[in-house]
Enzyme design. Structure first.
Site, PDB file in Angstrom:
ATOM      1  N   HIS A   1      61.241  65.191  -0.266  1.00  0.00           N
ATOM      2  CA  HIS A   1      62.424  65.819  -0.778  1.00  0.00           C
ATOM      3  C   HIS A   1      62.679  65.774  -2.525  1.00  0.00           C
ATOM      4  O   HIS A   1      63.399  66.469  -2.844  1.00  0.00           O
ATOM      5  CB  HIS A   1      63.520  65.231   0.035  1.00  0.00           C
TER       6      HIS A   1
ATOM      7  N   GLY B   1      53.481  61.911   8.322  1.00  0.00           N
ATOM      8  CA  GLY B   1      52.405  62.838   8.562  1.00  0.00           C
ATOM      9  C   GLY B   1      52.387  64.028   7.665  1.00  0.00           C
ATOM     10  O   GLY B   1      51.624  64.989   7.833  1.00  0.00           O
TER      11      GLY B   1
ATOM     12  N   ASP C   1      49.119  63.931  19.276  1.00  0.00           N
ATOM     13  CA  ASP C   1      47.827  63.335  19.866  1.00  0.00           C
ATOM     14  C   ASP C   1      48.068  61.618  19.905  1.00  0.00           C
ATOM     15  O   ASP C   1      47.248  61.213  20.721  1.00  0.00           O
ATOM     16  CB  ASP C   1      46.582  63.244  18.767  1.00  0.00           C
TER      17      ASP C   1
ATOM     18  N   ILE D   1      41.579  79.692   0.734  1.00  0.00           N
ATOM     19  CA  ILE D   1      42.885  79.651  -0.002  1.00  0.00           C
ATOM     20  C   ILE D   1      42.514  79.372  -1.644  1.00  0.00           C
ATOM     21  O   ILE D   1      41.317  79.532  -2.259  1.00  0.00           O
ATOM     22  CB  ILE D   1      43.544  78.264   0.324  1.00  0.00           C
TER      23      ILE D   1
END
Length: 591
Positions: free
Chosen positions: A80, A17, A133, A38
């Site tokens: 990564h 996620g 959730d 933003i």
């Protein structure tokens, strides 16, 4: 003292996620647009501190300090591979990372890899325990604050979350980190904070942002001070319509202006080129034409993601350092610094070791670090596709050590002539898109092959065995002698050389029979018939004799040097008895 915004990277296993959590943070910030929203950068999003304060509400009061950083610069592409490119000598351009862990699955392959890279680059991190959730019985809270949501859950649900959280704490402990739920952390310098969160509902996002701001400001003030030397990292080089080759750069210190000279690395050279154009993305609501995605700017200050257009960027390495050379700069010194940095990562030796090919400097550094940690020798480590020459190099190693005579390729093509050469020379090529899978796939293969080879070799050895000539079981006295024996210790194999307790060889086991059927070996406590051509019962062998199956000198050396661990205590004792008896007549036996 001016502080720049910290650079934040997001890592974690596929499907944990990461992207959804980033999207939720961005979406939450967009909703706070009236106070600044933003700003989209190249490859990153800038969250102004006013926006973060609105999302976090009263949380900052808990830190008891004035917020001095201007905001957070979050790298847009999670994972990564991108993080590996945020490399710099001795560490990372990322100041802090968010490690996303799926609460329903815990640590997975890429989670381990992410931690390894964070550890090697010395980057502090927070754990976002995502998908709360999805916990059975979880009720969405009345606000986005997960601390409030937890108070509204049934006890069983809260206990379930705690149990899963402590599973992550346990895994991190094994990996050398102390950690705790952020609301239980007593010392943030010693414990990693774990923030339960949901990318779907947004619960935990305020706490996550507050933790990032609080930790970076409290413990990284020195690192966040802006210096005069402008430097950054090339995340990727790509062609843009109407612009030609461009470099996406994360600038993590100083300031770059249009027209500045920049120093960057190519595979075989370090170049100085002019930053002709500096570009930032247009705000989404101003992007009328998808081909007209960028807006020109005169200058950019750290930390920022910026696109640089220049005439000589073809072949510039992703992961390369970028230095801005102004009138005060020693350009030759900057070139030397970058050259030595590239040379410290690229390997070209005549060692007996593996051949490594990767797509970027960052991934190459990450792969070689993991190989060195596993004590795996490296012959060549370089950027670019797997070529015929790489396979020839691996083939040369293969002749000396077949476990090291391989090619490890990360995120690169294997050229056709290389494929043909690897088939012709039987050179194994490992090609993966996940660093952890590449290194683990190779080490698992090597371990399995070594174990298989060891098992085959051990099975071919004559192993120590002690057995007794059973009374009343003489079936034939000679030509061949056939008699019953009981195995006391070890395994008796066909073709074993047999000696008595005085050390005299009495013959070779020709056949072994159990209940009338020929067998290859007899194990402990079995009673079997053996046939031997050399002895005569009553002369060389007698009922009640204690006999030994004797390994050859070469077999004994191998048993002592390589296979002692495969013998049990009884077999080792019998081996010692054989050595003692044999060395009475041959002191060099087994040496």
């Amino acid at each position: 003292m001016r502080l720049r915004q910290p650079v934040v990277a997001v890592l974690g296993h596929v499907d944990s996620g990461k992207t959804s959590l980033l999207d939720k943070i961005r979406g939450t910030a967009v909703q706070a647009r009236e106070v600044g929203g933003i700003t989209q950068h190249i490859g990153a999003s800038f969250f102004p501190i006013e926006t973060i304060k609105q999302i976090c509400g009263a949380l900052f009061a808990k830190f008891g300090t004035e917020v001095k950083i201007p905001g957070l610069l979050v790298i847009d592409t999670p994972g990564h591979e991108v993080f590996a490119n945020l490399r710099m000598r001795g560490g990372s351009a990322a100041d802090i990372a968010v490690l996303v862990v799926d609460v329903t699955k815990g640590f997975e392959a890429q989670t381990h890899e992410s931690v390894e890279i964070l550890k090697s680059r010395k980057v502090p991190f927070i754990v976002a325990l995502n998908k709360i959730d999805m916990l059975p019985g979880w009720r969405k809270g009345s606000s986005m604050f997960v601390t409030e949501s937890l108070k509204q859950q049934q006890q069983g649900v809260a206990d379930d979350l705690d149990q899963r959280l402590y599973s992550v704490v346990g895994t991190l402990s094994v990996l050398g980190f102390s950690s705790e739920a952020f609301y239980r952390v007593k010392d943030f310098t010693k414990e990693i904070a774990i923030v339960p969160a949901s990318a779907k509902t947004g619960e935990g996002v305020p706490e996550l942002l507050a933790m990032l701001v609080g930790l970076t400001q409290q413990f990284m003030q020195k690192k966040l001070q802006v210096s005069d030397v402008a430097k950054g990292i090339v995340l990727e080089v790509k062609e843009e319509v109407g612009l030609g080759q461009t470099a996406n750069v994360i600038l993590f210190d100083g300031k770059i202006k249009q027209g500045d000279s920049i120093v960057v690395a190519k595979r075989d050279d370090v170049i100085v080129t002019k930053a002709k154009v500096l570009l930032l993305p247009k705000p989404l609501d101003e992007m009328r034409d998808p081909r007209d995605k960028f807006v020109r700017v005169e200058e950019v200050s750290a930390a920022a993601g910026v696109k640089i257009a220049s005439g000589d960027l073809d072949g510039v390495l992703a992961g390369s350092p970028v230095y801005v050379a102004d009138t005060r700069s020693d350009v030759s010194a900057l070139k030397s610094m970058i050259e030595s940095e590239v040379k410290s990562i690229v390997i070209n030796t005549d060692k007996v070791g593996v051949v490594v090919k990767c797509d970027t400097l960052g991934s190459l550094e990450a792969v070689t670090e993991m190989l060195k940690k596993n004590d795996i020798q490296i012959r060549i480590a370089d950027i670019g596709p797997v070529t015929r020459r790489d396979v020839v190099e691996a083939s040369a190693v293969n002749e000396k050590d077949r476990y090291l005579g391989v090619v490890l390729a990360f995120n690169v093509k294997v050229l056709q002539d290389a494929e043909e050469e690897s088939a012709a020379r039987s050179v194994k090529v490992f090609n993966e898109q996940i660093i952890y899978n590449l290194v683990k796939g190779y080490t698992d293969w090597a371990s399995l092959e070594k174990e298989r080879e060891e098992s085959t070799l051990f099975a071919s050895l004559a192993t120590p065995c002690k057995f007794v000539f059973m009374k009343g079981f003489i079936f034939r006295r000679n030509n061949p002698a056939i008699f019953g024996v009981e195995i006391k210790t070890g395994r008796l194999k066909q073709k074993s050389v047999v000696m008595n307790e005085e050390g005299k060889e009495v013959g070779i086991v020709h056949q072994i029979q159990d209940k009338g059927k020929n067998i290859d070996e007899a194990r402990k406590d079995m009673q079997v018939a053996v046939s031997m051509s050399e002895p005569t019962v009553g002369r060389q062998v007698n009922e009640g004799d204690v006999l030994y199956a004797v390994p050859s000198n070469e077999d004994v050396k191998l048993l002592i040097e390589r296979f002692k661990y495969r013998l049990n205590d009884e077999e080792l004792k019998v081996l010692d008895e054989i050595l003692e008896i044999k060395r009475r007549n041959n002191p060099l036996y087994g040496y």
